[in-house]
Scaffold this motif. Sequence first.
Motif, PDB file in Angstrom:
ATOM      1  N   ASP A 181       0.820  -1.206   0.000  1.00  0.00           N
ATOM      2  CA  ASP A 181       0.000   0.000   0.000  1.00  0.00           C
ATOM      3  C   ASP A 181       0.859   1.264   0.000  1.00  0.00           C
ATOM      4  N   LEU A 182       1.891   1.296   0.842  1.00  0.00           N
ATOM      5  CA  LEU A 182       2.757   2.477   0.904  1.00  0.00           C
ATOM      6  C   LEU A 182       3.590   2.629  -0.365  1.00  0.00           C
ATOM      7  N   MET A 183       4.002   1.517  -0.952  1.00  0.00           N
ATOM      8  CA  MET A 183       4.729   1.554  -2.218  1.00  0.00           C
ATOM      9  C   MET A 183       3.831   2.120  -3.312  1.00  0.00           C
ATOM     10  N   ALA A 184       2.573   1.682  -3.340  1.00  0.00           N
ATOM     11  CA  ALA A 184       1.627   2.178  -4.350  1.00  0.00           C
ATOM     12  C   ALA A 184       1.416   3.676  -4.190  1.00  0.00           C
ATOM     13  N   TYR A 185       1.310   4.146  -2.940  1.00  0.00           N
ATOM     14  CA  TYR A 185       1.117   5.574  -2.721  1.00  0.00           C
ATOM     15  C   TYR A 185       2.355   6.369  -3.135  1.00  0.00           C
ATOM     16  N   THR A 186       3.528   5.909  -2.745  1.00  0.00           N
ATOM     17  CA  THR A 186       4.763   6.608  -3.103  1.00  0.00           C
ATOM     18  C   THR A 186       4.872   6.733  -4.614  1.00  0.00           C
ATOM     19  N   ALA A 187       4.654   5.646  -5.321  1.00  0.00           N
ATOM     20  CA  ALA A 187       4.747   5.664  -6.784  1.00  0.00           C
ATOM     21  C   ALA A 187       3.689   6.575  -7.401  1.00  0.00           C
ATOM     22  N   ASP A 188       2.452   6.432  -6.955  1.00  0.00           N
ATOM     23  CA  ASP A 188       1.377   7.226  -7.537  1.00  0.00           C
ATOM     24  C   ASP A 188       1.571   8.715  -7.251  1.00  0.00           C
ATOM     25  N   PHE A 189       2.054   9.042  -6.062  1.00  0.00           N
ATOM     26  CA  PHE A 189       2.364  10.433  -5.724  1.00  0.00           C
ATOM     27  C   PHE A 189       3.395  10.994  -6.702  1.00  0.00           C
ATOM     28  N   LEU A 190       4.473  10.247  -6.947  1.00  0.00           N
ATOM     29  CA  LEU A 190       5.518  10.705  -7.867  1.00  0.00           C
ATOM     30  C   LEU A 190       4.988  10.853  -9.292  1.00  0.00           C
ATOM     31  N   ILE A 191       4.115   9.960  -9.692  1.00  0.00           N
ATOM     32  CA  ILE A 191       3.524  10.017 -11.034  1.00  0.00           C
ATOM     33  C   ILE A 191       2.626  11.235 -11.158  1.00  0.00           C
ATOM     34  N   ARG A 192       1.724  11.412 -10.203  1.00  0.00           N
ATOM     35  CA  ARG A 192       0.759  12.521 -10.279  1.00  0.00           C
ATOM     36  C   ARG A 192       1.406  13.890 -10.071  1.00  0.00           C
ATOM     37  N   LYS A 193       2.317  13.981  -9.112  1.00  0.00           N
ATOM     38  CA  LYS A 193       2.886  15.292  -8.778  1.00  0.00           C
ATOM     39  C   LYS A 193       4.040  15.683  -9.695  1.00  0.00           C
ATOM     40  N   HIS A 194       4.807  14.704 -10.153  1.00  0.00           N
ATOM     41  CA  HIS A 194       6.033  15.025 -10.883  1.00  0.00           C
ATOM     42  C   HIS A 194       6.105  14.440 -12.289  1.00  0.00           C
ATOM     43  N   THR A 209      16.098   6.732 -11.598  1.00  0.00           N
ATOM     44  CA  THR A 209      15.084   5.746 -11.223  1.00  0.00           C
ATOM     45  C   THR A 209      15.186   5.460  -9.738  1.00  0.00           C
ATOM     46  N   ILE A 210      14.060   5.028  -9.196  1.00  0.00           N
ATOM     47  CA  ILE A 210      13.996   4.649  -7.792  1.00  0.00           C
ATOM     48  C   ILE A 210      13.013   3.492  -7.665  1.00  0.00           C
ATOM     49  N   ASP A 211      13.321   2.570  -6.803  1.00  0.00           N
ATOM     50  CA  ASP A 211      12.402   1.471  -6.531  1.00  0.00           C
ATOM     51  C   ASP A 211      11.557   1.879  -5.324  1.00  0.00           C
ATOM     52  N   PRO A 212      10.251   2.096  -5.500  1.00  0.00           N
ATOM     53  CA  PRO A 212       9.411   2.503  -4.372  1.00  0.00           C
ATOM     54  C   PRO A 212       9.439   1.514  -3.205  1.00  0.00           C
ATOM     55  N   THR A 213       9.701   0.269  -3.505  1.00  0.00           N
ATOM     56  CA  THR A 213       9.805  -0.733  -2.446  1.00  0.00           C
ATOM     57  C   THR A 213      10.983  -0.416  -1.535  1.00  0.00           C
ATOM     58  N   ASP A 214      12.092   0.038  -2.122  1.00  0.00           N
ATOM     59  CA  ASP A 214      13.262   0.412  -1.328  1.00  0.00           C
ATOM     60  C   ASP A 214      12.970   1.635  -0.458  1.00  0.00           C
ATOM     61  N   VAL A 215      12.195   2.584  -0.995  1.00  0.00           N
ATOM     62  CA  VAL A 215      11.835   3.783  -0.239  1.00  0.00           C
ATOM     63  C   VAL A 215      11.032   3.389   0.999  1.00  0.00           C
ATOM     64  N   VAL A 216      10.058   2.510   0.812  1.00  0.00           N
ATOM     65  CA  VAL A 216       9.217   2.072   1.931  1.00  0.00           C
ATOM     66  C   VAL A 216      10.047   1.270   2.923  1.00  0.00           C
ATOM     67  N   ARG A 217      10.873   0.387   2.430  1.00  0.00           N
ATOM     68  CA  ARG A 217      11.722  -0.426   3.316  1.00  0.00           C
ATOM     69  C   ARG A 217      12.614   0.488   4.167  1.00  0.00           C
ATOM     70  N   ALA A 218      13.178   1.520   3.561  1.00  0.00           N
ATOM     71  CA  ALA A 218      14.031   2.459   4.304  1.00  0.00           C
ATOM     72  C   ALA A 218      13.228   3.192   5.371  1.00  0.00           C
ATOM     73  N   GLU A 219      11.982   3.534   5.066  1.00  0.00           N
ATOM     74  CA  GLU A 219      11.143   4.242   6.035  1.00  0.00           C
ATOM     75  C   GLU A 219      10.901   3.391   7.277  1.00  0.00           C
ATOM     76  N   PHE A 220      10.839   2.095   7.118  1.00  0.00           N
ATOM     77  CA  PHE A 220      10.605   1.215   8.258  1.00  0.00           C
ATOM     78  C   PHE A 220      11.851   1.042   9.129  1.00  0.00           C
ATOM     79  N   SER A 221      12.967   1.649   8.743  1.00  0.00           N
ATOM     80  CA  SER A 221      14.150   1.607   9.601  1.00  0.00           C
ATOM     81  C   SER A 221      14.061   2.653  10.709  1.00  0.00           C
ATOM     82  N   TYR A 222      13.119   3.591  10.599  1.00  0.00           N
ATOM     83  CA  TYR A 222      12.892   4.606  11.632  1.00  0.00           C
ATOM     84  C   TYR A 222      11.929   4.051  12.680  1.00  0.00           C
TER      85      TYR A 222
END
Length: 158
Positions: free
Chosen positions: A76-89, A120-133
């Motif tokens: 779900d968070l990966m889908a949001y991150t990707a869709d946000f980047l698509i829609r906003k940028h 390029t960025i893998d949204p899965t990596d972005v979400v995985r990194a967020e869970f390190s906090y």
Amino acid sequence: MKGEKGMARASAPGPDLERWAEEGRRTILDIADMLGVSAETYCGDPLSLVPVLQNYVSRLPLDQFEQSDWITLHTDLMAYTADFLIRKHGARWRVVDDPAAPRGYRYVIEAEGRDGETRTIDPTDVVRAEFSYPAVEITRMLASAELTLRLAPQEADN
């Protein structure tokens, strides 16, 4: 990310890229609806989802999650991150070869940064990194993706 392993496929990116992108769009629209944000509101401003998504994620009993719960939340968070980047940028999904991946490729988001370079960025990596906090912060997650793709002003720009 810059220096991404593998190269973007120049020819047909794979028969399921369109399906992958559409499933991600449907996922985030379903989440927005579940959280009380209309599709029209979300599509007009993808940031409109941040407060309610943050509230939702902050209240989840993460210590009680089973593996399937984690997979769903990450998806779900990966889908949001990707869709946000698509829609906003104006970013777009791409397929990159990755011999280390079970299927031999990965889905990544590609965007042109403020400096004119495509990254390029893998949204899965972005979400995985967020869970390190200690606590998931939706705004930090989105900002991290924007900074990595150089879609937001960098310190040197100021």
